[in-house]
Enzyme design. Structure first.
Site, short mmCIF file in Angstrom:
data_model
loop_
_atom_site.label_atom_id
_atom_site.label_comp_id
_atom_site.label_asym_id
_atom_site.label_seq_id
_atom_site.Cartn_x
_atom_site.Cartn_y
_atom_site.Cartn_z
N ILE A 48 0.93 6.95 -0.34
CA ILE A 48 0.13 5.80 0.81
C ILE A 48 -1.19 5.53 0.27
CG2 ILE A 48 -0.39 5.12 2.97
CD1 ILE A 48 1.97 7.63 4.18
N CYS A 49 -1.35 4.31 0.59
CA CYS A 49 -2.66 4.37 -0.03
C CYS A 49 -3.62 3.94 1.58
CB CYS A 49 -2.94 3.17 -1.01
SG CYS A 49 -4.95 2.80 -1.16
N LEU A 50 -4.28 4.80 2.12
CA LEU A 50 -5.01 5.23 3.22
C LEU A 50 -6.25 5.27 3.56
CD1 LEU A 50 -4.66 3.40 6.12
CD2 LEU A 50 -3.38 5.19 7.21
N GLN A 61 -1.13 0.56 -3.94
CA GLN A 61 -0.70 1.55 -4.36
C GLN A 61 -0.23 1.54 -4.82
OE1 GLN A 61 -1.22 4.10 -3.33
NE2 GLN A 61 0.22 5.25 -5.23
N ASN A 74 0.61 -1.37 0.19
CA ASN A 74 0.09 -0.02 -0.06
C ASN A 74 1.10 1.19 -0.39
OD1 ASN A 74 -1.44 -1.94 2.00
ND2 ASN A 74 -2.71 -1.60 0.00
#
Lengths: 188, 208
Positions: free
Chosen positions: B91-93, B126, B83
């Site tokens: 960051i993919c959050l 990500q 991610n």
């Protein structure tokens, strides 16, 4: 985050202290009344149905930021501008009415108790009388029902026969009669 | 900067410094400039993960609309995680995007990132290459992530086999990070990594 929500719950015994809860030094008590958005002592305090305390301007801005997905900033429960309760502490009456400021804080919701004798006078009380106004289309309805316009006749005679000619003649006659009647209605 | 944003960051900054996580050296925040618009975060790699023992530095940019909009966070320390982009550190959050809530703080963001390190979401990646490796070859993923932690975040586990392969590529004139990326992407298959590196170079030369 869970401890934050604990903190935000208002203890009924302390709810009267209103704005002057913090001295700066007295952090332990003051944090109970901190807005969950600006982390400062809540001004024009409102509390959500899930029990989280905010300044009204802060919460308003949060709701404006996400108009399609209005959730509590602390616990993400669905919240609504109309379902937050303002907190009025003692002594806050001396201050300016918060609703005069922008954005206006939603007012508290209280319902009047029902009056004892509820005789409403034949149902003609506040909104018992109704009046309606309309225009009927009597003559046209009359024609269509009498002369069967637009409907298939039960026995249409085959083309070329004397009966067909007769029917044609009759239908033309009645059409002219109808038009004359219409003209008479309009010009008379 | 809007007053509310600066005020809040100041308060949060104090909160993080006093928090017990800082006492345990799990998270850390430092100021980069005086007006609280940019901060440097640091999180410790969570135990029992390939990131254990590493320290990961984060860039935190506070928008003017904070806290109504989330802070912009990315990893400065290079990291191998489904991610997190191995190239940019993006960051993919969800909480840094649409699931942000105004009551979240720097502390909760850093703790959420730490949680992300121990619980990757390969289905919402990500970095597609890392996510593919995570799903198809979890052991290879863990070894690679541990190696990256060792090299970039100061983790304790040295992988001599991986280091040797990188050395081989370096001897051919490849930059060590480039070599590491290529080898990591091809499950440490030296031949395929070499092929990829040099065909890329060849096309570049032809293109030029």
């Amino acid at each position: 985050m869970s401890e934050k929500s604990e903190n935000a719950k208002v203890h009924p015994s302390e709810s009267g202290s209103g704005s002057g809860a913090t001295d700066g030094e007295d952090k332990k008590d003051g944090s109970t009344f901190e807005c969950n958005i600006c982390l400062d002592t809540a001004r024009d305090a409102v509390v959500s149905m899930c029990g989280h305390l905010f300044c009204w301007p802060c919460l308003h801005q949060w709701l404006e930021t996400k108009p399609n997905n209005q959730v509590c900033p602390v616990c993400k429960a669905v919240i609504n501008k109309d379902k937050v309760v303002p907190l009025y502490g003692r002594g806050s009456t001396n201050q300016q009415d918060p609703r005069e400021k922008l954005p206006p804080r939603p007012s508290g919701q209280r319902t009047e108790p029902e009056p004892g004798s509820a005789f409403s006078g034949f149902g003609l009380g506040e909104n018992g009388f109704h009046m309606s106004f309309g225009i009927g289309v009597f003559p046209f309805g009359f024609f269509t029902s009498m002369f069967n316009f637009g409907e298939l006749r039960p026995s249409a005679a085959p083309r070329g026969t004397p009966q067909h000619m007769e029917e044609q003649f009759l239908s033309k006659l009645f059409l002219w009669l109808a038009l004359l009647f219409l003209a008479w209605l309009i010009f008379a | 900067m809007a007053n509310i944003a600066a005020q809040r960051i100041k308060r949060e900054f104090k909160e993080v410094i006093k928090s017990e996580e800082v006492a345990k050296c799990a998270i850390k925040v430092e100021l980069v400039n005086d007006n609280y618009t940019e901060l440097k975060g640091e999180i410790a790699g969570p135990p029992d993960t390939p990131y254990e023992g590493g320290n990961f530095v984060l860039e935190i940019r506070v928008p003017e609309t904070y806290p109504f909009n989330p802070p912009k966070v990315r990893f400065i320390t290079k990291i191998w995680h489904p991610n997190i982009s191995s190239v940019t550190g993006a960051i993919c959050l969800d909480i840094l995007k649409d699931q942000w809530a105004a009551a979240m703080t720097l502390r909760t963001v850093l703790l959420s990132l730490q949680a992300l390190l121990s619980a990757a979401e390969p289905d919402d990646p990500q970095d597609a290459v890392v996510a593919k490796q995570f799903k198809e070859n979890i052991d290879m993923f863990q070894m690679t992530a541990r190696h990256w932690t060792n090299v970039y975040a100061g983790g304790p586990h040295v992988n001599t086999e991986f280091n040797e392969k990188i050395k081989r590529l370096q001897d051919m004139g490849v930059d060590d990070h480039q070599a590491r990326v290529a080898l990591s992407s091809y499950n440490w298959d030296l031949e395929r990594a070499t092929e990829q590196l040099f065909t890329a170079r060849l096309t570049l030369v032809i293109f030029v």
